[in-house]
Scaffold this motif. Structure first.
Motif, PDB file in Angstrom:
ATOM      1  N   MET A 253     -49.857  45.388  29.824  1.00  0.00           N
ATOM      2  CA  MET A 253     -48.905  46.391  29.382  1.00  0.00           C
ATOM      3  C   MET A 253     -47.615  46.163  30.160  1.00  0.00           C
ATOM      4  O   MET A 253     -47.639  45.585  31.236  1.00  0.00           O
ATOM      5  N   PRO A 254     -46.489  46.636  29.628  1.00  0.00           N
ATOM      6  CA  PRO A 254     -45.288  46.581  30.461  1.00  0.00           C
ATOM      7  C   PRO A 254     -45.524  47.421  31.717  1.00  0.00           C
ATOM      8  O   PRO A 254     -46.135  48.479  31.646  1.00  0.00           O
ATOM      9  N   ALA A 255     -45.108  46.886  32.845  1.00  0.00           N
ATOM     10  CA  ALA A 255     -45.372  47.581  34.102  1.00  0.00           C
ATOM     11  C   ALA A 255     -44.222  47.332  35.051  1.00  0.00           C
ATOM     12  O   ALA A 255     -43.447  46.394  34.867  1.00  0.00           O
ATOM     13  N   PRO A 256     -44.104  48.181  36.057  1.00  0.00           N
ATOM     14  CA  PRO A 256     -43.034  47.941  37.020  1.00  0.00           C
ATOM     15  C   PRO A 256     -43.251  46.621  37.738  1.00  0.00           C
ATOM     16  O   PRO A 256     -44.386  46.206  37.945  1.00  0.00           O
ATOM     17  N   GLY A 257     -42.170  45.948  38.104  1.00  0.00           N
ATOM     18  CA  GLY A 257     -42.266  44.715  38.883  1.00  0.00           C
ATOM     19  C   GLY A 257     -41.256  44.754  40.003  1.00  0.00           C
ATOM     20  O   GLY A 257     -40.240  45.432  39.895  1.00  0.00           O
ATOM     21  N   LEU A 258     -41.537  44.030  41.052  1.00  0.00           N
ATOM     22  CA  LEU A 258     -40.629  44.079  42.210  1.00  0.00           C
ATOM     23  C   LEU A 258     -39.293  43.424  41.907  1.00  0.00           C
ATOM     24  O   LEU A 258     -38.269  43.824  42.423  1.00  0.00           O
ATOM     25  N   GLN A 260     -37.626  43.612  39.360  1.00  0.00           N
ATOM     26  CA  GLN A 260     -36.803  44.554  38.608  1.00  0.00           C
ATOM     27  C   GLN A 260     -35.845  45.318  39.510  1.00  0.00           C
ATOM     28  O   GLN A 260     -34.758  45.673  39.119  1.00  0.00           O
ATOM     29  N   ALA A 261     -36.311  45.609  40.695  1.00  0.00           N
ATOM     30  CA  ALA A 261     -35.512  46.440  41.591  1.00  0.00           C
ATOM     31  C   ALA A 261     -35.368  45.763  42.934  1.00  0.00           C
ATOM     32  O   ALA A 261     -36.212  45.909  43.796  1.00  0.00           O
ATOM     33  N   PRO A 262     -34.302  44.992  43.104  1.00  0.00           N
ATOM     34  CA  PRO A 262     -34.133  44.270  44.363  1.00  0.00           C
ATOM     35  C   PRO A 262     -34.024  45.216  45.553  1.00  0.00           C
ATOM     36  O   PRO A 262     -34.154  44.789  46.689  1.00  0.00           O
ATOM     37  N   ALA A 263     -33.825  46.494  45.258  1.00  0.00           N
ATOM     38  CA  ALA A 263     -33.616  47.438  46.365  1.00  0.00           C
ATOM     39  C   ALA A 263     -34.888  47.754  47.139  1.00  0.00           C
ATOM     40  O   ALA A 263     -34.836  48.337  48.208  1.00  0.00           O
ATOM     41  N   ASP A 264     -36.061  47.383  46.549  1.00  0.00           N
ATOM     42  CA  ASP A 264     -37.308  47.761  47.202  1.00  0.00           C
ATOM     43  C   ASP A 264     -37.666  46.874  48.380  1.00  0.00           C
ATOM     44  O   ASP A 264     -38.593  46.075  48.319  1.00  0.00           O
ATOM     45  N   GLY A 265     -36.955  46.961  49.428  1.00  0.00           N
ATOM     46  CA  GLY A 265     -37.310  46.241  50.647  1.00  0.00           C
ATOM     47  C   GLY A 265     -37.608  47.253  51.717  1.00  0.00           C
ATOM     48  O   GLY A 265     -37.410  48.444  51.515  1.00  0.00           O
ATOM     49  N   PRO A 266     -38.065  46.785  52.873  1.00  0.00           N
ATOM     50  CA  PRO A 266     -38.345  47.713  53.962  1.00  0.00           C
ATOM     51  C   PRO A 266     -37.092  48.498  54.333  1.00  0.00           C
ATOM     52  O   PRO A 266     -37.142  49.684  54.613  1.00  0.00           O
ATOM     53  N   ALA A 268     -34.498  49.198  52.363  1.00  0.00           N
ATOM     54  CA  ALA A 268     -34.183  50.171  51.317  1.00  0.00           C
ATOM     55  C   ALA A 268     -35.067  51.404  51.447  1.00  0.00           C
ATOM     56  O   ALA A 268     -34.621  52.523  51.248  1.00  0.00           O
ATOM     57  N   ALA A 269     -36.333  51.167  51.799  1.00  0.00           N
ATOM     58  CA  ALA A 269     -37.252  52.290  51.921  1.00  0.00           C
ATOM     59  C   ALA A 269     -36.790  53.268  52.990  1.00  0.00           C
ATOM     60  O   ALA A 269     -36.796  54.480  52.784  1.00  0.00           O
TER      61      ALA A 269
ATOM     62  N   ASN B  68     -42.882  55.727  51.111  1.00  0.00           N
ATOM     63  CA  ASN B  68     -41.818  54.728  51.049  1.00  0.00           C
ATOM     64  C   ASN B  68     -42.237  53.382  51.644  1.00  0.00           C
ATOM     65  O   ASN B  68     -41.777  52.339  51.199  1.00  0.00           O
ATOM     66  N   HIS B  74     -38.290  52.341  44.102  1.00  0.00           N
ATOM     67  CA  HIS B  74     -37.204  52.025  43.164  1.00  0.00           C
ATOM     68  C   HIS B  74     -37.732  51.398  41.883  1.00  0.00           C
ATOM     69  O   HIS B  74     -37.341  51.783  40.787  1.00  0.00           O
ATOM     70  N   ARG B  78     -37.393  53.133  38.280  1.00  0.00           N
ATOM     71  CA  ARG B  78     -36.648  52.485  37.198  1.00  0.00           C
ATOM     72  C   ARG B  78     -37.512  52.300  35.976  1.00  0.00           C
ATOM     73  O   ARG B  78     -37.079  52.548  34.850  1.00  0.00           O
ATOM     74  N   PHE B  79     -38.752  51.845  36.197  1.00  0.00           N
ATOM     75  CA  PHE B  79     -39.663  51.616  35.081  1.00  0.00           C
ATOM     76  C   PHE B  79     -39.926  52.920  34.322  1.00  0.00           C
ATOM     77  O   PHE B  79     -39.944  52.952  33.094  1.00  0.00           O
ATOM     78  N   LYS B 157     -43.333  40.289  47.978  1.00  0.00           N
ATOM     79  CA  LYS B 157     -42.017  39.688  48.060  1.00  0.00           C
ATOM     80  C   LYS B 157     -41.916  39.186  49.492  1.00  0.00           C
ATOM     81  O   LYS B 157     -41.789  39.994  50.419  1.00  0.00           O
ATOM     82  N   MET B 160     -43.622  41.076  52.444  1.00  0.00           N
ATOM     83  CA  MET B 160     -43.736  42.498  52.136  1.00  0.00           C
ATOM     84  C   MET B 160     -44.647  42.751  50.933  1.00  0.00           C
ATOM     85  O   MET B 160     -44.577  42.056  49.930  1.00  0.00           O
ATOM     86  N   LEU B 164     -47.149  48.871  42.976  1.00  0.00           N
ATOM     87  CA  LEU B 164     -46.338  49.012  41.771  1.00  0.00           C
ATOM     88  C   LEU B 164     -46.915  50.058  40.822  1.00  0.00           C
ATOM     89  O   LEU B 164     -46.195  50.648  40.022  1.00  0.00           O
TER      90      LEU B 164
END
Lengths: 277, 212
Positions: A253-258, A260-266, A268-269, B68, B74, B78-79, B157, B160, B164
């Motif tokens: 199914m379509p699902a979230p992927g990392l 997609q959102a480059p902001a999801d780093g330690p 950014a958190a 977090n 994020h 977004r999804f 990534k 990390m 998801l």
């Protein structure tokens, strides 16, 4: 048998209520055909009678709040756990013949044998189903119904429908509900011997038992969702899809992927955490 | 009769060769890391959330940090917004993400341990691609009902790892939220601002101490 079914399901009343709801509720307004994404979304929702369904949902919730939920809450909180387990085991065992037939109709011979073995063990050593000995000795049960069988046969589900009292469904599952009811040996026996009260008691007990089992989960969804109706619709479909697959892995199914959102780093958190402080 | 096992036995070597060719050497490593990640999340939930006598405000704070650290907030946010993400202004996107995180935190602070706590048991894990793994877990219920199947989708990534999606008995958290939020936006003529308004009301309501 048919006579008893007619007595138990007041068909004319149901048809009347359904007609009334369709007339008053009407159909969902289709989106502007120029907006392709909105059109695709509308088709994917597959709920053309949404306003009517929402009305039925509201009525169901009202009935639930007044009758089913209080009874189920009392049952869960004040009836000894031992007794609840026996009720659950008996009701599960009574469902076995229908599960067995559907296992066979789906060509799942191994599962049919497992269901039959469970039924034999529980009906004898388990004292007429009072004790689920089969599970205790490692023969785990599973559920099946004719709605799932139709799905396995390739029958499409049709549009989403909110049934009065029975809740979320679709034409395929509604047919399944009726067929399961008609072929159930317990119902056949009760119908042929004028024991309608037996069918009603069993249905009522099942309703209370299931309502109690799902109480916490439903309360959580109701409390935290923005649109309870839409959440239930989505959950019902996902759950049915899972049941039809018998828990086997799904198509992707379509699902979230990392990515997609480059902001999801330690970093950014922690930014995020800082912002909400 | 061809049993499932005999098919597996036949396919086994083929699959093994395909895996050797396709998956980098570190694959087993990734699986183990993903499993460890989930186990440590459950341990953290026990250590920081399960202690009795901690005020709800403090627990929300702790869970926010945990959430977090472990979830791709994020990416999930977004999804969940789907096609409406592109239509939202920068300001709306930022505001939405803050509220989305807030909603997740206050929704799950009281029940997270039901999904990841002392009853969690890792069943198996699987690599889905170079950067995604699935960890299958079972939540054993203390009242002896059937165990609940909880599946964690984990993205990597570099070093990390982030969650998801969480699937409880086949129902996905992100899919359900997408349906929920999408319905609100659809009813308000596609306006993300309307969703933001609803999110603000809901999170405020869920923060009330008696609504717990």
């Amino acid at each position: 048998m048919t006579a008893s079914v007619r007595r138990i399901l007041p068909f004319r009343a149901i048809v009347f209520v359904a007609a009334l709801l369709i007339l008053t509720g009407g159909c969902a307004i289709a989106p502007n055909p120029a907006d392709r994404e909105a059109v695709a979304e509308f088709a994917a929702l597959n709920d053309p009678a949404e306003p009517t369904n929402r009305t039925v949902f509201a009525i169901n919730r009202g009935i639930d709040a007044v009758i089913l939920k209080p009874v189920a809450t009392f049952y869960r909180d004040y009836i000894p756990k031992f007794f609840q387990d026996r009720v659950n085991d008996v009701l599960d065992n009574l469902r076995s013949p229908v599960i067995f037939v559907n296992d066979l109709l789906q060509g799942e011979i191994d599962r049919a044998i497992a269901t039959l073995a469970r039924f034999v063990v529980n009906s004898t050593w388990g004292l007429a189903g009072l004790n689920d000995i089969a599970t205790a000795i490692g023969m785990e049960g599973h559920d099946e119904d004719f709605g799932q069988t139709l799905a396995v046969w390739g029958v499409p589900e049709g549009p989403y429908v909110m049934l009065p009292l029975f809740g979320p469904s679709n034409p395929r599952d509604t047919v399944g509900l009726v067929v399961d009811f008609l072929v159930d040996p317990f119902n056949v026996w009760a119908g042929n011997t004028n024991r309608d009260y037996a069918i009603l008691s069993r249905t009522g007990a099942r309703g209370v038992d299931q309502r109690a089992v799902h109480m916490e989960a439903l309360d959580d969804i109701e409390r935290t969702s923005l649109d309870y109706y839409a959440s239930i619709r989505s959950l019902y479909r996902q759950r049915r899809a899972e049941e039809i697959r018998n828990g086997k892995p799904s198509a992707t199914m379509p699902a979230p992927g990392l990515s997609q959102a480059p902001a999801d780093g330690p970093a950014a958190a922690s930014d995020q955490a800082a912002r909400t402080q | 009769m061809i049993t499932r096992r005999s098919v597996l036995a036949l396919l086994g070597p083929v699959v093994a060769i395909a895996l050797l060719l396709a998956v980098p050497a570190a694959a087993g490593d990734f699986e183990q890391r993903a499993e460890k990640f989930i186990v440590s999340l459950a341990q953290q939930a026990i250590d920081s959330l399960a202690k009795p006598g901690v005020q709800r405000g403090e627990r929300i704070k702790r869970f926010r940090v945990m959430f977090n650290d472990h979830f791709a907030v994020h990416a999930i946010g977004r999804f969940v917004l789907g096609r409406h993400w592109q239509q939202a202004t920068d300001k709306e996107q930022a505001e939405y993400l803050v509220l989305f995180e807030d909603l997740m935190v206050v929704s799950y602070v009281d029940r997270f341990q039901k999904y990841a706590g002392e009853n969690l048991r890792v069943v198996k894990s699987r690599i889905e691609g170079d950067s995604t793994a699935t960890v299958f877990t079972e939540i054993v219920r203390p009242d002896a009902g059937p165990a609940v199947q909880v599946i964690w989708r984990i993205g990597a990534k570099g070093d990390m790892l982030k969650i998801l999606d969480v699937l409880v008995e086949g129902t996905s958290l992100s899919q359900t939220l997408r349906a929920d939020f999408g319905s609100i936006i659809r009813q308000r003529e596609g306006k993300v601002a309307a969703l933001i308004h609803e999110l603000r009301l809901k999170t405020a309501e869920l923060k009330l101490p008696d609504k717990n």
